[in-house]
Write an enzyme that holds these catalytic residues in place. Structure first.
Site, PDB file in Angstrom:
ATOM      1  N   GLU A 253     -18.460 -12.928 -63.899  1.00  0.00           N
ATOM      2  CA  GLU A 253     -19.231 -14.004 -63.288  1.00  0.00           C
ATOM      3  C   GLU A 253     -20.688 -13.623 -63.057  1.00  0.00           C
ATOM      4  OE1 GLU A 253     -19.803 -16.817 -59.494  1.00  0.00           O
ATOM      5  OE2 GLU A 253     -19.416 -14.686 -59.387  1.00  0.00           O
ATOM      6  N   ARG A 292     -17.272   8.230 -73.498  1.00  0.00           N
ATOM      7  CA  ARG A 292     -16.618   7.940 -72.220  1.00  0.00           C
ATOM      8  C   ARG A 292     -15.242   7.334 -72.484  1.00  0.00           C
ATOM      9  NH1 ARG A 292     -20.057  10.178 -69.554  1.00  0.00           N
ATOM     10  NH2 ARG A 292     -21.543   9.224 -68.102  1.00  0.00           N
ATOM     11  N   GLU A 411     -18.376 -17.513 -49.742  1.00  0.00           N
ATOM     12  CA  GLU A 411     -19.812 -17.517 -50.027  1.00  0.00           C
ATOM     13  C   GLU A 411     -20.386 -18.924 -50.123  1.00  0.00           C
ATOM     14  OE1 GLU A 411     -20.333 -15.501 -53.765  1.00  0.00           O
ATOM     15  OE2 GLU A 411     -18.773 -16.650 -54.747  1.00  0.00           O
ATOM     16  N   GLY A 436     -20.963 -12.634 -48.445  1.00  0.00           N
ATOM     17  CA  GLY A 436     -22.083 -12.289 -49.309  1.00  0.00           C
ATOM     18  C   GLY A 436     -23.325 -13.036 -48.874  1.00  0.00           C
ATOM     19  N   PHE A 437     -24.330 -12.308 -48.433  1.00  0.00           N
ATOM     20  CA  PHE A 437     -25.534 -12.903 -47.854  1.00  0.00           C
ATOM     21  C   PHE A 437     -26.255 -13.833 -48.825  1.00  0.00           C
ATOM     22  CE2 PHE A 437     -30.225 -12.436 -47.630  1.00  0.00           C
ATOM     23  CZ  PHE A 437     -30.459 -13.165 -46.465  1.00  0.00           C
ATOM     24  N   ASP A 608     -28.088  -9.544 -59.159  1.00  0.00           N
ATOM     25  CA  ASP A 608     -27.299 -10.427 -59.994  1.00  0.00           C
ATOM     26  C   ASP A 608     -27.723 -11.864 -59.714  1.00  0.00           C
ATOM     27  OD1 ASP A 608     -26.016 -11.262 -57.685  1.00  0.00           O
ATOM     28  OD2 ASP A 608     -24.077 -10.376 -58.175  1.00  0.00           O
TER      29      ASP A 608
END
Length: 698
Positions: A253, A292, A411, A436-437, A608
């Site tokens: 997302e 990796r 949120e 989440g601010f 993000d």
């Protein structure tokens, strides 16, 4: 353009169909024809419901806008306001007392407390690093960051003076977490020296040292006198390995730019790789090619001689998209695009079923669960839709009921105001709530867009509604039995280079009752893990106060009677425009959804899409109410374009904004601001996707 192929009357990108059939359904032993028929029926049932929920969002917002317009300039009366919100169905009755009933939850979620990572699923290297961040070197974390209170390392190789400070700080940690009888860890001379005050903290012997446990988290003390560090250490201790990121959210997302079937195929391929256990990524570093892959489990011998193992990797969630967006990867029978959240639910769950049914190299859930985080749901009706959707996906895939667990991101304002009812709607599959601010503030602004100009962005962090929001999330979660069954989380520390400040501030999340919190890197996870050794979150949860009421939560953060100076207005404009441009230019031009973006003060922040939402909505609000003019915003965009260009001068793939004033990135930035009022819930996705698709099309 990707070729479409018909499957039971729906048109799907051929590579995506082949991927699901060959890599997922075939190993699962599912009937491919029956799957597509069932998927087509699921879409026919749920796509109209999805559209109806979005129409309800728009209807509620239109009514709220009209209400504020009629009362503009008048003080807000909470009784009148809340009565109106109840009348239109924005506020629903509190549910009767209930406790969640979620079963088969892994201990990393239910009974352990520790850091959580969020990683863009499109970046295989980052994804592997995050999955492997279950264990981290405390020595490395201290040596390479400002979390260590010591002079920085001098250039030219290993700095022995800083190394000594790291070792000293490591011993202090061991003394705090694993105290010895009448002795400090600094005094011991080997792995047989010293006696624990609490002998039950000793777990066993690993290949590399001794394993201990404190507050539910493991600590491995590595003894190796052949190691360059252990060779000069009195006890032969070469490192301290801390159990760090207990859980990781593999994100489809906000941290990715996935706009079409090609992007979604990469997302699902990487999710398959970490679930199946065979994801690898090679890259060049220091003139060498490195590869990796996922870490093995950690094995140990218990004091009674029995052999055991611990997960070598973080327990993985996958974050699907919300209900808003559609994607051109699949065309429905009526020709419309597939709701992307429905597609994610089916595809990511089908991949997760490989783990549940034993087709994975390592295994993710040891309790037969698939963990999906569902973002951006507005209120209990949308949570109930997700619950019904997951029921249907389980039936489609032949999975037992409630195999698919859900994390509800608190949120959106309507979810915050009705959180108890939202939890009740998914009470038998919920494993996670968090705050989440950024997104929450974006919705706070958009919901009350017509009420008046908002306070400055930085002031939001000390506003009454935000404090109530954070406290209510924990308190309501505890009231309904999440402690010991699910995670109660807090948001991201966005500054990966400011670990010293993080160590001072982020411990507050534990004291507020959160048993997990987001960090921006594996190193940050190792450092934040120390907080969970200092504080017992589950004890804190027992002593929290009353849950704040709706009056505080719904107190709109309006700038009543504020007259900002020109300097203050310019500073706010520049701060918003710089952050917006710095993020948009990478999203549109390079398809990078999350990266360390320098802010206006050149401090790198992990940004993000949520950052973009708050900045664009704040600018749109000030424009709407005449606090600033279109000309002032354009002037700021030009000034900040020069700054962003300078900040990205070393990127060979960067396309300068000032040289491309009519380019997709600058046009997207302007649209986000000047069309911000009309965007659904203030979301940035519709405009970002449209401009990114234009960019990809050339």
């Amino acid at each position: 353009m990707t070729t479409k192929t018909d499957r039971a009357g729906i048109q799907i990108d051929a590579p995506l169909a082949e991927f699901l059939e060959n890599e997922v359904l075939s190993p699962l032993g599912r009937d491919v024809g029956a799957f597509w028929t069932g998927f087509a029926k699921l879409l026919a049932d749920f796509a109209p419901r999805n559209r109806a929920l979005l129409e309800k969002r728009d209807d509620l917002q239109a009514k709220i806008d009209s209400w504020h317009k009629e009362r503009r300039g008048k003080p807000l009366d909470q009784n009148e306001y809340q009565a109106f919100l109840r009348e239109i169905g924005y506020l629903v009755p509190e549910p009767s007392d209930f406790q969640i009933g979620t079963q088969n939850v892994d201990p990393e979620i239910a009974t352990m407390a520790g850091p959580q990572l969020v990683v863009p699923v499109l970046n295989a290297r980052f994804l592997l690093n995050a999955a492997n961040a279950r264990w981290g070197s405390l020595y490395d974390a201290f040596y390479g960051t400002d979390a260590l209170d010591a002079p920085p390392a001098r250039p030219g190789g290993y700095d022995e003076q800083r190394g000594a400070a790291v070792i000293k700080r490591g011993r202090e940690f061991l003394d705090q977490a694993l105290p010895l009888v009448d002795q400090s860890w600094a005094d011991i001379t080997g792995d047989h020296d010293g006696k624990l005050q609490d002998e039950s903290q000793y777990v066993g012997k690993t290949e590399n040292g001794l394993l201990f446990k404190n507050n539910g988290l493991h600590i491995e003390v590595v003894f190796d006198r052949e190691h360059p560090i252990g060779r000069t250490d009195k006890a032969g201790i070469a490192d301290i390995i801390c159990e760090s990121a207990l859980t990781t959210i593999c994100d489809c997302e906000d941290s990715v730019a996935a706009v079409d079937g090609e992007d979604k195929l990469l997302a699902y391929t990487n999710w398959l790789g970490v679930i199946r256990g065979d994801l690898e990524e090679s890259f060049e570093k220091g003139g060498k090619t490195l590869t990796r892959k996922l870490a093995d489990d950690k094995h140990y011998t218990a004091p009674d001689g029995s052999e055991h193992s611990l997960m070598g990797r973080s327990l993985l969630f996958v974050r699907n998209v919300g209900h808003l967006m559609t994607n051109p990867a699949i065309a429905l029978a009526d020709g419309g695009e597939v709701p992307e959240g429905i597609m994610d639910a089916v595809f990511t769950s089908a991949i997760g079923a490989l783990d549940v049914e034993g087709h994975a190299k390592y295994g993710n859930s040891r309790h037969g669960s698939i963990y999906i985080v569902k973002p951006k749901m507005h209120g209990p009706e949308e949570c109930a839709f997700t619950n019904d959707l997951f029921n249907a996906v389980e039936d489609l895939l032949g999975l037992p009921r409630h195999t698919i667990k859900v994390g509800v991101m608190d949120e959106e304002r309507r979810t915050s105001a009705n959180l108890g009812a939202c939890i009740e709607a998914v009470k038998d599959r919920i494993v996670f709530i968090n705050t989440g601010f950024l997104d929450r503030t974006g919705d706070e602004i958009h919901t009350s867009m017509q009420a008046g100009p908002m306070i400055r962005k930085a002031e939001m962090k000390t506003s009454e509604w935000l404090a109530a929001y954070e406290a209510r999330n924990v308190g309501i979660g505890l009231r309904h039995g999440l402690s010991g069954k699910a995670q109660i989380g807090k948001g991201m520390w966005a500054a990966p280079d400011l670990m010293g400040q993080m160590m001072k501030e982020k411990i507050g999340h534990l004291r507020a009752g959160a048993n997990t919190a987001w960090v921006p890197s594996p190193t940050a996870a190792t450092l934040h893990a120390l907080h969970y050794h200092q504080e017992n979150v589950f004890e804190h949860q027992q002593g929290l106060g009353d849950v704040p009421g709706l009056d505080k939560l719904l107190n709109i953060p309006l700038a009543q009677g504020t007259n900002w100076s020109e300097e203050e207005l310019t500073a706010e404009l520049d701060n918003n425009c710089q952050g917006l441009l710095g993020y948009v230019v990478r999203w549109i031009d390079q398809g990078v959804g999350c990266s360390k973006v320098p802010d206006i003060n050149d401090v790198g922040l992990m940004e993000d899409r949520a950052t973009l939402r708050i900045s664009s909505q704040h600018l749109a609000n000030w424009l709407l109410h005449g606090v600033v003019t279109r000309g002032q915003v354009l002037d700021s965009l030009n000034r900040m374009a020069a700054k962003v260009d300078a900040q990205n001068a070393g990127d060979p793939f960067y396309e300068p904004l000032l040289e491309n004033p009519d380019g997709a990135a600058m046009c997207a930035a302007k649209d986000l601001i000047f069309k911000g009022v009309e965007q659904p819930s203030g979301y940035t996705e519709p405009l970002l996707h449209a401009w990114r698709l234009k960019k990809k099309a050339g």
